[in-house]
Design a protein around this motif. Structure first.
Motif, PDB file in Angstrom:
ATOM      1  N   ASP A  95       5.643  -9.454  -1.967  1.00  0.00           N
ATOM      2  CA  ASP A  95       5.552  -8.418  -1.877  1.00  0.00           C
ATOM      3  C   ASP A  95       6.726  -7.080  -0.904  1.00  0.00           C
ATOM      4  O   ASP A  95       7.525  -6.418  -1.160  1.00  0.00           O
ATOM      5  CB  ASP A  95       4.360  -7.127  -2.037  1.00  0.00           C
ATOM      6  N   ASP A  96       6.446  -8.005   0.734  1.00  0.00           N
ATOM      7  CA  ASP A  96       7.328  -7.691   1.864  1.00  0.00           C
ATOM      8  C   ASP A  96       8.733  -7.546   1.553  1.00  0.00           C
ATOM      9  O   ASP A  96       9.784  -7.232   1.518  1.00  0.00           O
ATOM     10  CB  ASP A  96       7.091  -8.021   2.816  1.00  0.00           C
ATOM     11  N   TRP A  97       8.944  -8.940   0.759  1.00  0.00           N
ATOM     12  CA  TRP A  97      10.149  -9.194   0.432  1.00  0.00           C
ATOM     13  C   TRP A  97      11.572  -8.273  -0.789  1.00  0.00           C
ATOM     14  O   TRP A  97      12.040  -7.699  -0.454  1.00  0.00           O
ATOM     15  CB  TRP A  97      10.843 -10.563   0.486  1.00  0.00           C
ATOM     16  N   GLN A  98      10.450  -8.278  -1.431  1.00  0.00           N
ATOM     17  CA  GLN A  98      10.425  -7.304  -2.574  1.00  0.00           C
ATOM     18  C   GLN A  98      10.984  -5.599  -2.323  1.00  0.00           C
ATOM     19  O   GLN A  98      11.643  -5.201  -2.578  1.00  0.00           O
ATOM     20  CB  GLN A  98       9.733  -6.866  -3.862  1.00  0.00           C
ATOM     21  N   ARG A  99       9.914  -5.588  -1.360  1.00  0.00           N
ATOM     22  CA  ARG A  99      10.412  -4.060  -1.299  1.00  0.00           C
ATOM     23  C   ARG A  99      11.728  -3.587  -0.054  1.00  0.00           C
ATOM     24  O   ARG A  99      12.421  -2.988  -0.539  1.00  0.00           O
ATOM     25  CB  ARG A  99       9.351  -3.699  -0.382  1.00  0.00           C
ATOM     26  N   LEU A 100      12.281  -4.771   1.041  1.00  0.00           N
ATOM     27  CA  LEU A 100      13.046  -4.878   1.562  1.00  0.00           C
ATOM     28  C   LEU A 100      14.245  -4.845   0.090  1.00  0.00           C
ATOM     29  O   LEU A 100      15.299  -3.745   0.939  1.00  0.00           O
ATOM     30  CB  LEU A 100      12.797  -5.797   2.074  1.00  0.00           C
ATOM     31  N   CYS A 101      14.621  -6.039  -0.520  1.00  0.00           N
ATOM     32  CA  CYS A 101      15.336  -5.512  -1.110  1.00  0.00           C
ATOM     33  C   CYS A 101      15.796  -4.164  -1.977  1.00  0.00           C
ATOM     34  O   CYS A 101      16.485  -3.922  -2.452  1.00  0.00           O
ATOM     35  CB  CYS A 101      14.813  -6.978  -2.722  1.00  0.00           C
ATOM     36  N   ARG A 102      13.886  -3.981  -2.349  1.00  0.00           N
ATOM     37  CA  ARG A 102      14.395  -2.151  -3.043  1.00  0.00           C
ATOM     38  C   ARG A 102      14.910  -1.501  -2.044  1.00  0.00           C
ATOM     39  O   ARG A 102      15.566  -0.039  -1.935  1.00  0.00           O
ATOM     40  CB  ARG A 102      13.275  -1.881  -3.600  1.00  0.00           C
ATOM     41  N   ASP A 103      14.509  -1.652  -1.257  1.00  0.00           N
ATOM     42  CA  ASP A 103      15.098  -0.199   0.157  1.00  0.00           C
ATOM     43  C   ASP A 103      16.895  -0.659   0.751  1.00  0.00           C
ATOM     44  O   ASP A 103      16.738  -0.026   1.129  1.00  0.00           O
ATOM     45  CB  ASP A 103      14.519  -0.688   1.431  1.00  0.00           C
TER      46      ASP A 103
END
Length: 108
Positions: free
Chosen positions: A24-32
């Motif tokens: 989830d942290d990695w996916q949020r970074l991708c979105r951000d």
């Protein structure tokens, strides 16, 4: 001394932003950073992040403001901006395979 203090602060800020390193942290970074699409694994996130050229300082500022950071067309443009702005992430603080590693580019 002020430079070291600033370096410690940006490392701490990124660590707080990123979290523990879950998918989830990695996916949020991708979105951000403005990556569209779904990345079902950390490996896929890491691969996608290699294609993005952003300044980590700008990323953290953009997240606070609810927007995406400026993106550069290639590592050379990012390097020039980073050096000119003085917004350099301390390479010595990079964890071996952490998220910062996926975002760092050789600039100097």
């Amino acid at each position: 001394m002020a430079r070291k203090k600033k370096a410690r602060a940006i490392v701490r800020e990124f660590d707080e932003y990123f979290g523990t390193g879950t998918l989830d942290d990695w996916q949020r970074l991708c979105r951000d950073v403005g990556l569209a699409g779904y990345y079902p694994s950390i490996t896929q996130c890491r691969k996608a992040l290699r294609t993005v050229h952003i300044n980590i300082h700008d990323l953290l500022d953009a997240v606070k403001q609810g927007r995406h950071p400026p993106r550069f067309g290639n590592p050379q443009q990012l390097a020039e901006y980073t050096v000119n702005s003085g917004k350099i992430f301390p390479k010595i603080k990079v964890k071996a395979m952490g998220p910062v590693r996926a975002l760092l580019r050789h600039i100097i």
